[in-house]
Design a protein around this motif. Structure first.
Motif, mmCIF file in Angstrom:
data_model
loop_
_atom_site.group_PDB
_atom_site.id
_atom_site.type_symbol
_atom_site.label_atom_id
_atom_site.label_comp_id
_atom_site.label_asym_id
_atom_site.label_seq_id
_atom_site.Cartn_x
_atom_site.Cartn_y
_atom_site.Cartn_z
ATOM 1 N N SER A 1 4.775 -0.070 -5.373
ATOM 2 C CA SER A 1 3.823 0.548 -6.305
ATOM 3 C C SER A 1 2.852 -0.546 -6.737
ATOM 4 C CB SER A 1 4.555 1.166 -7.496
ATOM 5 O OG SER A 1 5.185 0.172 -8.267
ATOM 6 N N SER A 2 2.067 -0.292 -7.755
ATOM 7 C CA SER A 2 1.110 -1.298 -8.188
ATOM 8 C C SER A 2 1.179 -1.478 -9.688
ATOM 9 C CB SER A 2 -0.309 -0.911 -7.766
ATOM 10 O OG SER A 2 -1.176 -2.019 -7.949
ATOM 11 N N ALA A 3 0.390 -2.395 -10.173
ATOM 12 C CA ALA A 3 0.246 -2.640 -11.606
ATOM 13 C C ALA A 3 -1.232 -2.553 -11.942
ATOM 14 C CB ALA A 3 0.794 -4.023 -11.951
ATOM 15 N N THR A 4 -1.515 -2.246 -13.189
ATOM 16 C CA THR A 4 -2.899 -2.121 -13.625
ATOM 17 C C THR A 4 -3.160 -3.050 -14.810
ATOM 18 O OG1 THR A 4 -2.329 -0.236 -15.026
ATOM 19 C CG2 THR A 4 -3.109 0.264 -12.805
ATOM 20 N N GLY B 1 -9.087 -1.736 -8.692
ATOM 21 C CA GLY B 1 -8.641 -1.748 -10.081
ATOM 22 C C GLY B 1 -7.137 -1.864 -10.253
ATOM 23 N N THR B 2 -6.459 -2.355 -9.217
ATOM 24 C CA THR B 2 -5.013 -2.578 -9.308
ATOM 25 C C THR B 2 -4.724 -4.049 -9.007
ATOM 26 O OG1 THR B 2 -4.678 -1.925 -6.997
ATOM 27 C CG2 THR B 2 -4.431 -0.193 -8.672
ATOM 28 N N LEU B 3 -3.497 -4.450 -9.211
ATOM 29 C CA LEU B 3 -3.093 -5.832 -8.999
ATOM 30 C C LEU B 3 -3.352 -6.259 -7.556
ATOM 31 C CD1 LEU B 3 -1.683 -8.424 -9.979
ATOM 32 C CD2 LEU B 3 0.497 -7.313 -9.463
ATOM 33 N N PHE B 4 -4.058 -7.374 -7.376
ATOM 34 C CA PHE B 4 -4.360 -7.918 -6.056
ATOM 35 C C PHE B 4 -3.093 -8.493 -5.442
ATOM 36 C CE2 PHE B 4 -6.028 -11.682 -3.590
ATOM 37 C CZ PHE B 4 -6.505 -10.938 -2.516
ATOM 38 N N GLY B 5 -2.769 -8.076 -4.237
ATOM 39 C CA GLY B 5 -1.547 -8.503 -3.560
ATOM 40 C C GLY B 5 -1.454 -10.002 -3.383
ATOM 41 N N GLY B 6 -2.569 -10.658 -3.067
ATOM 42 C CA GLY B 6 -2.553 -12.100 -2.872
ATOM 43 C C GLY B 6 -2.201 -12.857 -4.136
ATOM 44 N N THR B 7 -2.618 -12.340 -5.266
ATOM 45 C CA THR B 7 -2.298 -12.969 -6.546
ATOM 46 C C THR B 7 -0.806 -12.900 -6.811
ATOM 47 O OG1 THR B 7 -4.480 -12.474 -7.462
ATOM 48 C CG2 THR B 7 -2.704 -12.874 -9.034
ATOM 49 N N ILE C 1 -1.095 -8.718 -16.647
ATOM 50 C CA ILE C 1 -2.142 -8.453 -15.650
ATOM 51 C C ILE C 1 -3.495 -8.467 -16.351
ATOM 52 C CG2 ILE C 1 -2.955 -6.910 -13.835
ATOM 53 C CD1 ILE C 1 -0.094 -8.208 -13.439
ATOM 54 N N LYS C 2 -4.339 -9.415 -15.919
ATOM 55 C CA LYS C 2 -5.649 -9.639 -16.531
ATOM 56 C C LYS C 2 -6.750 -9.251 -15.538
ATOM 57 C CE LYS C 2 -4.418 -13.799 -17.054
ATOM 58 N NZ LYS C 2 -3.645 -14.962 -17.131
ATOM 59 N N VAL D 1 9.702 -7.656 -7.926
ATOM 60 C CA VAL D 1 8.714 -7.675 -9.001
ATOM 61 C C VAL D 1 8.667 -6.258 -9.552
ATOM 62 C CG1 VAL D 1 6.292 -8.040 -9.619
ATOM 63 C CG2 VAL D 1 7.363 -9.476 -7.854
ATOM 64 N N ARG D 2 8.770 -6.152 -10.873
ATOM 65 C CA ARG D 2 8.799 -4.813 -11.480
ATOM 66 C C ARG D 2 7.987 -4.798 -12.766
ATOM 67 N NH1 ARG D 2 15.064 -4.620 -13.760
ATOM 68 N NH2 ARG D 2 14.698 -6.051 -15.485
ATOM 69 N N ASN D 3 7.637 -3.595 -13.193
ATOM 70 C CA ASN D 3 6.974 -3.398 -14.470
ATOM 71 C C ASN D 3 7.993 -3.666 -15.569
ATOM 72 O OD1 ASN D 3 6.276 -1.700 -16.921
ATOM 73 N ND2 ASN D 3 4.390 -1.482 -15.728
ATOM 74 N N LYS D 4 7.650 -4.484 -16.524
ATOM 75 C CA LYS D 4 8.587 -4.888 -17.573
ATOM 76 C C LYS D 4 9.138 -3.700 -18.346
ATOM 77 C CE LYS D 4 10.642 -7.102 -20.911
ATOM 78 N NZ LYS D 4 12.070 -7.141 -20.798
ATOM 79 N N PHE D 5 8.308 -2.731 -18.661
ATOM 80 C CA PHE D 5 8.742 -1.649 -19.540
ATOM 81 C C PHE D 5 9.279 -0.424 -18.799
ATOM 82 C CE2 PHE D 5 5.665 -4.161 -21.982
ATOM 83 C CZ PHE D 5 6.539 -4.649 -22.935
#
Length: 123
Positions: free
Chosen positions: A58-61, A18-24, A9-10, A86-90
């Protein structure tokens, strides 16, 4: 479910909060699902027909690494249905779940065409 793709996430992937954009992430899912289905069928010429409810759990940052998982749900005569997580890798925390993404195999004129596949090709 197999997780085939990972994304870092860039800054350009963020929304105004400040969180992952859903459209992306939905764009990434659509691309990954199309690749997954093409590999299952051993051919291209696919269109996305339908996505069921998209559950933003949830979201990603910034700096998170996410992974996109796919599994085949059902084969139709000209369609194939997959499920996505889609999940957080760690942390393995689920970010998005989509129970059904339907792709249709089409001919040169864009009309549904039988794909002649009954079982996953395990590719």
């Amino acid at each position: 479910m197999n997780f085939y793709s990972r994304k870092l996430i860039k800054p350009q992937d963020m929304n105004a909060h400040g969180t992952l954009f859903g459209g992306t992430v939905l764009s990434w899912i659509d691309e990954e699902a199309a690749i997954f289905v093409s590999c299952q069928l051993g051919k291209g010429n696919l269109v996305t027909k339908f996505m069921s409810e998209i559950d933003f759990v949830s979201s990603a940052t910034l700096g998170d690494i996410i992974e996109i998982g796919m599994e085949t749900v059902k084969f139709g005569k000209s369609s194939i249905t997959v499920r996505c997580v889609v999940r957080n890798k760690f942390s393995k925390e689920v970010i998005i779940k989509i129970d059904r993404i339907v792709f249709v195999h089409v001919d040169e004129e864009g009309r549904p065409s039988p794909h002649n596949i009954e079982e996953p090709a395990n590719k």
